[in-house]
Design an enzyme around this catalytic site. Structure first.
Site, mmCIF file in Angstrom:
data_model
loop_
_atom_site.group_PDB
_atom_site.id
_atom_site.type_symbol
_atom_site.label_atom_id
_atom_site.label_comp_id
_atom_site.label_asym_id
_atom_site.label_seq_id
_atom_site.Cartn_x
_atom_site.Cartn_y
_atom_site.Cartn_z
ATOM 1 N N LYS A 7 -0.055 4.153 4.606
ATOM 2 C CA LYS A 7 -0.125 3.692 3.215
ATOM 3 C C LYS A 7 0.624 4.677 2.327
ATOM 4 O O LYS A 7 1.846 4.746 2.414
ATOM 5 C CB LYS A 7 -1.584 3.430 2.853
ATOM 6 C CG LYS A 7 -2.039 2.170 3.616
ATOM 7 C CD LYS A 7 -3.480 1.836 3.588
ATOM 8 C CE LYS A 7 -3.683 0.560 4.426
ATOM 9 N NZ LYS A 7 -5.022 0.384 4.932
ATOM 10 N N ASP A 20 -13.700 7.174 5.253
ATOM 11 C CA ASP A 20 -12.346 6.647 5.440
ATOM 12 C C ASP A 20 -11.600 6.755 4.106
ATOM 13 O O ASP A 20 -11.961 6.105 3.127
ATOM 14 C CB ASP A 20 -12.435 5.193 5.911
ATOM 15 C CG ASP A 20 -11.076 4.584 6.244
ATOM 16 O OD1 ASP A 20 -10.046 5.173 5.862
ATOM 17 O OD2 ASP A 20 -11.055 3.507 6.878
ATOM 18 N N HIS A 59 -14.057 -1.627 5.909
ATOM 19 C CA HIS A 59 -12.878 -2.252 6.516
ATOM 20 C C HIS A 59 -13.170 -2.765 7.930
ATOM 21 O O HIS A 59 -13.995 -2.191 8.653
ATOM 22 C CB HIS A 59 -11.769 -1.194 6.563
ATOM 23 C CG HIS A 59 -10.432 -1.706 6.958
ATOM 24 N ND1 HIS A 59 -9.931 -1.572 8.232
ATOM 25 C CD2 HIS A 59 -9.481 -2.345 6.243
ATOM 26 C CE1 HIS A 59 -8.717 -2.093 8.280
ATOM 27 N NE2 HIS A 59 -8.423 -2.574 7.084
ATOM 28 N N SER A 67 -11.068 -0.832 0.031
ATOM 29 C CA SER A 67 -9.737 -1.421 0.139
ATOM 30 C C SER A 67 -9.563 -2.720 -0.632
ATOM 31 O O SER A 67 -8.452 -3.044 -1.048
ATOM 32 C CB SER A 67 -9.377 -1.639 1.604
ATOM 33 O OG SER A 67 -10.290 -2.519 2.215
ATOM 34 N N GLU A 102 -16.074 4.064 3.021
ATOM 35 C CA GLU A 102 -14.728 4.375 2.536
ATOM 36 C C GLU A 102 -14.893 5.192 1.268
ATOM 37 O O GLU A 102 -15.940 5.120 0.619
ATOM 38 C CB GLU A 102 -13.969 3.066 2.246
ATOM 39 C CG GLU A 102 -13.703 2.291 3.519
ATOM 40 C CD GLU A 102 -13.085 0.909 3.285
ATOM 41 O OE1 GLU A 102 -12.381 0.709 2.291
ATOM 42 O OE2 GLU A 102 -13.323 0.038 4.127
ATOM 43 N N HIS A 113 -7.232 4.710 1.252
ATOM 44 C CA HIS A 113 -6.620 4.404 -0.049
ATOM 45 C C HIS A 113 -6.734 5.563 -1.039
ATOM 46 O O HIS A 113 -6.545 5.382 -2.235
ATOM 47 C CB HIS A 113 -7.229 3.133 -0.629
ATOM 48 C CG HIS A 113 -7.011 1.973 0.273
ATOM 49 N ND1 HIS A 113 -5.833 1.253 0.292
ATOM 50 C CD2 HIS A 113 -7.785 1.448 1.263
ATOM 51 C CE1 HIS A 113 -5.913 0.321 1.229
ATOM 52 N NE2 HIS A 113 -7.079 0.421 1.835
ATOM 53 N N ASN A 115 0.830 -1.209 0.000
ATOM 54 C CA ASN A 115 0.000 0.000 0.000
ATOM 55 C C ASN A 115 0.864 1.259 0.000
ATOM 56 O O ASN A 115 0.369 2.356 0.223
ATOM 57 C CB ASN A 115 -0.898 0.016 1.238
ATOM 58 C CG ASN A 115 -1.838 -1.165 1.279
ATOM 59 O OD1 ASN A 115 -2.472 -1.479 0.274
ATOM 60 N ND2 ASN A 115 -1.922 -1.828 2.417
#
Ligand SMILES: *Cc1c(COP(=O)(O)O)cnc(C)c1O
Length: 379
Positions: free
Chosen positions: A240, A206, A130, A181, A177, A209, A44
């Protein structure tokens, strides 16, 4: 009593046993596993910052000046100037009044959700959120509701029913998110913002990523869509694309003050070490700089070669059965590529997959080599 040997045997039988293997970091995108250098397509570290000279230097200097430990929790005597600088930098990047950092993204999720939610509150999660968000929601006293992945109609029905049952003081919090993910797809954030506003709910996004990858200065998808003033909580990790470790929550001063008084994973944990805070700060600076923009351009160019329709750095190749996913990962390993199989409970049963991640540390030639190998494996 249940014996651990029996549980392990059952996991092995179901092809669900996990084992740790030591790795030796090398210059990304290389990673040495069992003495073999592999092209890593599972990290990541999307911008390759974990081995960046400036981050290493920042961590070394912070260690020299401040030592190896923060020696106490933030509220006792561990709140270093570096932590405050990092939080100001995050708030600045995220376009919020304030931010709070945690030791990990996991701790940020659990601490935030358990502190915000009380009995009679309702927390509504996307089905593919997640584990850290699920655990936070479960550990809170609130009622947990789940909507199918990105399903706006169902989300609206849950919002309506939460409002009907709730009183004037109940909190309703929607959690999603921005980039998922394990799917690598995007949430319909504009529509989710409109729904939460219409039904008087709070929203937590979130960006684990998305930070470093999206937005004009790498702020994330929220900023790319211009939604930073309409989302109450922006969460994420520094482990990440930022190339360091830690979690954060960005919000208004008022919410942050409440969290630092209530989030148990923040209060009852030693403050992150100086090296971690310094590397995070340096990573964020690079992300917002010209160099960061160049790394993003390289990453997106790599992605365009790997999968022209990709909307994030995560490209799942769903294989289905556990055994098949393990065999596919093993064949890649033997050909010099690292992309481990991802299985239940990380992803739903029957959707075992290879999760390919592309980074700015890859060259086009690496991407082409992987494509060629995947073709020979029929993937
Ligand atoms: C990785 C991740 C986290 C946890 O962050 P850590 O810093 O690794 O603990 C939280 N949410 C999502 C979506 C993640 O992918």
């Amino acid at each position: 009593m249940r014996k651990p040997e029996e549980e392990l045997a059952a996991l092995r039988e179901a092809e669900l046993l996990r084992e740790l293997r030591p790795v030796e970091p090398a210059q990304p995108p290389l990673l040495v596993v069992a003495g073999r250098p592999l092209l890593n397509f599972s990290s990541n570290d999307y911008l390759g910052l974990s081995q960046h000279e400036e981050l290493k230097q920042a961590a070394l200097e912070a260690t020299e000046r401040f030592g190896t430990s923060s020696t106490a929790s933030r509220l006792i005597s561990g709140s270093l100037r570096l932590h405050h600088d990092l939080e100001e930098r995050l708030a600045d990047l995220k376009g919020t009044e304030a931010a709070l950092t945690f030791s990990t993204g996991y701790a940020a999720a659990v601490g935030t959700l358990t502190a915000l939610l009380e009995k009679d509150d309702v927390v509504i999660l996307d089905k593919l959120c997640h584990a850290s968000l699920i655990d936070g929601a479960r550990q809170s006293a609130a009622t947990l509701r789940v909507y199918p992945h990105n399903h706006l109609d169902k989300l609206e029905r849950l919002l309506l029913s939460a409002r009907e049952k709730g009183g004037a003081h109940t909190r309703v919090l929607v959690v999603t998110e921005s980039i998922f993910s394990m799917e690598g797809d995007r949430a319909p954030l504009r529509e989710i913002v409109e729904l939460t506003e219409r039904h008087g709910a709070l929203l937590l996004v979130d960006e684990a990523h998305a930070i470093g990858l999206l937005g004009a200065s790498g702020q994330g998808l929220v900023q790319e869509l211009g939604l930073q003033n309409r989302i109450t909580f922006q969460m994420g990790t520094l482990g990440k694309a930022v190339g360091s470790a830690g979690g954060y929550l960005a919000s208004t001063r008022c919410w942050i003050d409440l969290l630092l008084n209530g989030a148990r994973s923040f209060i009852y944990s030693t403050a992150p070490p100086p090296a971690q805070a310094a590397a995070s700060l340096c990573g964020l600076e690079i992300i917002a700089s010209r160099a960061g923009a160049d790394l993003r351009a390289k990453l997106w160019n790599n992605l365009a070669h790997f999968k022209p329709t990709a909307t994030s750095a995560i490209v799942p190749l769903v294989v289905g059965e556990n055994e098949a996913s393990l065999a596919a990962a093993q064949a890649l390993f033997e050909a010099g590529f690292l992309a481990p199989a991802i299985r239940f409970p990380t992803v739903p049963r029957g959707t075992a997959r290879l999760r390919i991640t592309i980074s700015a540390a890859h060259e086009i030639s690496h991407v082409r080599e992987l494509l060629r190998q995947l073709r020979t494996q029929g993937l």
